[in-house]
Design an enzyme around this catalytic site. Structure first.
Site, PDB file in Angstrom:
ATOM      1  N   CYS A  52      39.574  36.548  44.992  1.00 21.81           N
ATOM      2  CA  CYS A  52      40.324  37.454  44.111  1.00 21.81           C
ATOM      3  C   CYS A  52      39.611  38.795  44.050  1.00 21.81           C
ATOM      4  CB  CYS A  52      40.483  36.872  42.702  1.00 21.81           C
ATOM      5  SG  CYS A  52      41.527  37.935  41.655  1.00 21.81           S
ATOM      6  N   CYS A  54      40.400  41.244  41.909  1.00 22.30           N
ATOM      7  CA  CYS A  54      40.620  41.942  40.640  1.00 22.30           C
ATOM      8  C   CYS A  54      39.297  42.229  39.935  1.00 22.30           C
ATOM      9  CB  CYS A  54      41.599  41.178  39.747  1.00 22.30           C
ATOM     10  SG  CYS A  54      40.867  40.071  38.544  1.00 22.30           S
ATOM     11  N   CYS A  57      37.759  38.970  37.274  1.00 22.11           N
ATOM     12  CA  CYS A  57      37.138  37.706  37.672  1.00 22.11           C
ATOM     13  C   CYS A  57      35.643  37.889  37.942  1.00 22.11           C
ATOM     14  CB  CYS A  57      37.836  37.158  38.926  1.00 22.11           C
ATOM     15  SG  CYS A  57      39.455  36.464  38.556  1.00 22.11           S
TER      16      CYS A  57
END
Ligand SMILES: N[C@@H](CCC(=O)N[C@@H](CS)C(=O)NCC(=O)O)C(=O)O
Ligand SMILES: [Zn+2]
Ligand SMILES: [Zn+2]
Length: 193
Positions: A52, A54, A57
């Protein structure tokens, strides 16, 4: 532009993705503290494991992507030093429980009305034991720009992800996006079975 070989995605991906074990049914997640580490017992293999990009996280120092997947929330039990845990953002969809001392996110349940309600996000690299299912795709790839990747390096980032077998998506992968849309359609009364 960075050469694809010099792009660092995540240590557990850059150095070759390890295969999982068919018989892995869980283990113990451990934070980074030498003193009184938080431990969390997980009684399930990790599902939908992925990279991920983003900003929310948890990722190890120097990593561009996190590795994150889900387990049923009833398969998550904090087994030591629960007093060190705090929720990072109580308003977020994922209630990320992090160790206040070392910062590692230990588990993040979704408790609100949501397609993924009842699931908890975990970072399988924190398992003490080997055998967890490897990441199978890359999500929120464009978001790495928000944590400092140059926009001009994005073609190299996506090439490197493809090279290691992780199809890049700028949100989630099609099955998970379909699950979100199915949930939204059911709520709106527009779902056709
Ligand atoms: N561009 C945003 C994307 C954040 C985002 O939507 N993250 C996804 C993937 S983990 C999500 O489902 N977030 C829900 C949450 O953070 O609770 C960022 O990088 O911060
Ligand atoms: Zn810790
Ligand atoms: Zn994320």
């Amino acid at each position: 532009m960075l050469d694809t070989m010099t792009i660092s995605i995540h240590p557990a991906i850059d150095n070759g993705i390890k295969q999982g074990s068919e018989s892995f049914a869980g283990g113990t997640l451990v934070c980074d503290c030498a003193d009184r580490p938080v431990t969390v017992q997980i009684s399930s293999q990790v599902l939908h494991n992925h990279a991920c990009g983003c900003t929310q996280c948890w990722k190890p120092k120097g990593a561009t992507f996190s590795i994150v997947g889900v387990v049923p929330s009833d398969k998550v039990n904090v087994t030591a030093n629960a007093d060190k845990l705090a929720v990072v953002d109580p308003n977020a969809t994922i209630l990320r429980h992090a160790c206040k001392a070392c910062g590692v996110h230990m588990y993040g349940p979704i408790e609100k009305d949501h397609a993924f309600k009842g699931l908890s996000f975990i970072h399988a690299e924190r398992f003490r034991e080997p055998g967890w299912a490897p990441p199978g795709f890359a999500a929120f790839v464009s978001s790495v720009i928000e944590s400092g990747t140059r926009p001009s390096d994005m073609p190299a980032v996506r090439s490197r992800l493809k090279e290691v077998g992780l199809e890049p998506y700028d949100a989630l992968n099609p099955p998970l996006m379909d699950a979100l849309a199915t949930f939204a359609a059911r709520k709106a009364g527009t779902l056709r079975e």
